[in-house]
Scaffold this active site. Structure first.
Site, PDB file in Angstrom:
ATOM      1  N   LYS A 111     -26.747  -7.662  17.848  1.00 42.06           N
ATOM      2  CA  LYS A 111     -26.306  -6.941  16.655  1.00 42.06           C
ATOM      3  C   LYS A 111     -26.447  -5.420  16.839  1.00 42.06           C
ATOM      4  CE  LYS A 111     -25.775 -10.782  14.116  1.00 42.06           C
ATOM      5  NZ  LYS A 111     -26.267 -11.896  14.933  1.00 42.06           N
TER       6      LYS A 111
HETATM    7  C1  LIG Z   1     -25.834 -13.255  14.949  1.00 39.60           C
HETATM    8  C2  LIG Z   1     -26.234 -14.023  16.140  1.00 39.60           C
HETATM    9  C3  LIG Z   1     -25.414 -15.026  16.685  1.00 39.60           C
HETATM   10  C4  LIG Z   1     -24.122 -15.421  16.039  1.00 39.60           C
HETATM   11  O1  LIG Z   1     -23.167 -14.404  16.106  1.00 39.60           O
HETATM   12  P1  LIG Z   1     -21.883 -14.406  15.148  1.00 39.60           P
HETATM   13  O2  LIG Z   1     -21.200 -13.131  15.397  1.00 39.60           O
HETATM   14  O3  LIG Z   1     -22.438 -14.512  13.753  1.00 39.60           O
HETATM   15  O4  LIG Z   1     -21.092 -15.614  15.501  1.00 39.60           O
HETATM   16  C5  LIG Z   1     -25.809 -15.634  17.852  1.00 39.60           C
HETATM   17  N1  LIG Z   1     -26.980 -15.322  18.450  1.00 39.60           N
HETATM   18  C6  LIG Z   1     -27.804 -14.379  17.946  1.00 39.60           C
HETATM   19  C7  LIG Z   1     -29.078 -14.097  18.653  1.00 39.60           C
HETATM   20  C8  LIG Z   1     -27.461 -13.695  16.788  1.00 39.60           C
HETATM   21  O5  LIG Z   1     -28.277 -12.753  16.297  1.00 39.60           O
END
Ligand SMILES: *Cc1c(COP(=O)(O)O)cnc(C)c1O
Length: 491
Positions: A111
């Site tokens: 993120k």
């Molecule tokens: C948010 C997240 C996901 C999923 O990603 P999306 O974009 O919501 O599909 C997978 N792994 C981790 C560690 C995340 O923080």
């Protein structure tokens, strides 16, 4: 050429700045680019670009109302030494597999890749559009978005940020990261519900005209740091192109060769960015969509039916514990000729499900989907650690499982990039269970134990975190989210 963004549910069209500020379109839809800009440089030229140069190259094509200097400013401030790897998103080969490590940012999950730049984009967008009000970022989190958004927006002038997380649905480290956030302009609230409840609550608040008017009269406008905001999605395209140029540069593939990409998926934001990269001309063969036991997406891709009427499971990959995958709405729009999306979304809201026509389903051929149970997730973490001395987190392991199913099922030998979305040190308890280490210790102690067991260093941001004080103690019920916001803003 100016690129406009239109809503998936109506005719609303806005420029990139306005799309970033609004987050959600005013008709409740999501903004999508009206066309996909193409990669117009040869890959043997692009391999010379470092991460930042590539980011400027890509973002310039999408954010056509920003100047190149503005984009450069945002990129330089985002991808600096708050990333523990100078490469920003290193591609590493272990055995026969290729991992794109997206977790070297300050909060140890992918993120950070978008949320370290979004605050800069948002500030500039506000200046361009002439926003006088203070922006209030509302965020629902399954664990990782919350902290990355707090880290990005904490202390930013003219912006406040409120994060709602499921009180019992995040890892202890994820929770501690959020509730110790210091800056004055931050509020972190645990809700008595799961991620879907938090996300639905936030969406309802965006769509509540009366509340929005009341906030505006008091000098506030709402925006989003979730992947419903196009400003989250666009920066994520960059690392897919970077993964490809890294594969080329390291000699793992030849010029013109295609790759597959496997993405552990929840809200469908990350994998959608890969789909966008493909639309721009990146040679991607299959997009492998990996789910955990909340496998709505697996069912969707295999049966053409989306059905969220099922038990919500708490798994070892909590950031993917989601039954309503928001960004799928964008994909639906891209694969339908006429606009049926709004109807599907109404069905989803009212009946909890919708189905695709045969024709739409046939347009999903470039995707493959599978899922992993917790047991399979643990088995993979252990196997990879024992054979490669390489530690992956639970989410990445789910992506590995889907890749393995794909490979066994199709015998396709196209080289596959496994997207590594979080540091294993965020999920110490589950990693210890996987490796067969006694996990009955407090989360930070487990990190130290894991580190001495594996010889892998605890990331420095985590070491610093342990000493922080708890600041945010607010909790609320699903129904009280509006009240909490109004209290905080004194409206
Ligand atoms: C948010 C997240 C996901 C999923 O990603 P999306 O974009 O919501 O599909 C997978 N792994 C981790 C560690 C995340 O923080």
């Amino acid at each position: 050429m100016k690129l406009l963004y239109k809503s998936t549910r109506g005719n609303e069209e806005v420029g990139s700045s306005q799309a970033i500020i609004n987050g959600l379109a005013t008709d409740g839809g999501l903004y999508i680019p009206k066309f996909f800009p193409k990669i117009d440089l040869a890959f043997d030229e692009l391999i010379e670009y470092d991460y930042k140069q590539l980011a400027v190259y890509v973002l310039k094509k999408y954010l056509t109302d920003f100047t190149e200097e503005e984009i450069l400013y945002c990129v330089n401030n985002a991808y600096d030494n708050k990333f523990e790897s100078r490469e920003i998103s290193p591609l590493v080969k272990k055995g026969d597999e290729y991992y794109l490590e997206l977790y070297h940012g300050p909060t140890l999950a992918f993120k950070d890749m978008a949320l370290s730049i979004l605050p800069y984009l948002m500030r500039i967008a506000c200046n361009k559009v002439g926003i006088k009000e203070e922006i209030v970022i509302l965020t629902a989190t399954s664990g990782d978005t919350g902290k990355a958004a707090l880290e990005g927006f904490g202390g930013v002038d003219g912006i406040k940020i409120i994060v709602f997380y499921p009180e019992n649905g995040v890892s202890p480290i994820q929770k501690f990261q959020m509730i110790t956030q210091k800056e004055e302009n931050t509020l972190v609230v645990g809700i008595d519900g799961n991620f879907d409840d938090a996300q639905n609550g936030v969406k309802e608040i965006f769509e509540d005209r009366k509340l929005n008017k009341e906030l505006k009269d008091n000098g506030y406008i709402l925006s989003s740091a979730n992947s419903i905001n196009i400003g989250r999605l666009l920066p994520q395209i960059v690392y897919y192109i970077y993964s490809y140029t890294s594969m080329l540069k390291k000699g793992y593939i030849a010029l013109g060769e295609s790759i597959n990409i496997s993405v552990p998926t929840g809200n469908f934001g990350n994998i959608l960015a890969a789909y966008y990269a493909k639309q721009m001309g990146l040679p991607i063969n299959k997009l492998i969509c990996a789910s955990n036991e909340n496998n709505v997406l697996w069912e969707f891709f295999n049966k053409g039916n989306y059905n969220r009427n099922r038990e919500f499971k708490i798994t070892s990959s909590p950031s993917m514990d989601i039954l309503i995958s928001s960004n799928l709405e964008r994909l639906l729009y891209h694969i339908s000729d006429d606009v049926k999306v709004e109807k599907m979304m109404i069905n989803l809201k009212e009946k909890g499900e919708y189905s695709l026509s045969e024709e739409m389903l046939s347009r999903l051929n470039e995707f493959y989907s599978s899922f992993a149970t917790d047991e399979e997730t643990y088995e993979i973490i252990k196997k990879i650690y024992e054979s490669q001395s390489y530690l992956i987190d639970t989410h990445t392991a789910v992506g590995y499982k889907a890749y393995r199913d794909y490979k066994e099922g199709t015998k396709d030998n196209t080289k596959t990039v496994l997207v590594s979305t979080a540091s294993p040190f965020k999920f110490t308890k589950d990693i210890c269970i996987a490796l067969g280490i006694d996990e009955n210790l407090e989360a930070f102690k487990l990190g130290d134990k894991l580190s001495s067991y594996t010889g892998i260093q605890v990331p420095s941001s985590l070491k610093k975190l342990e000493k922080n004080n708890i600041i945010h103690k607010t909790k609320c019920k699903k129904k009280e989210m509006k009240k909490v916001i109004k209290n905080y803003l004194k409206v």
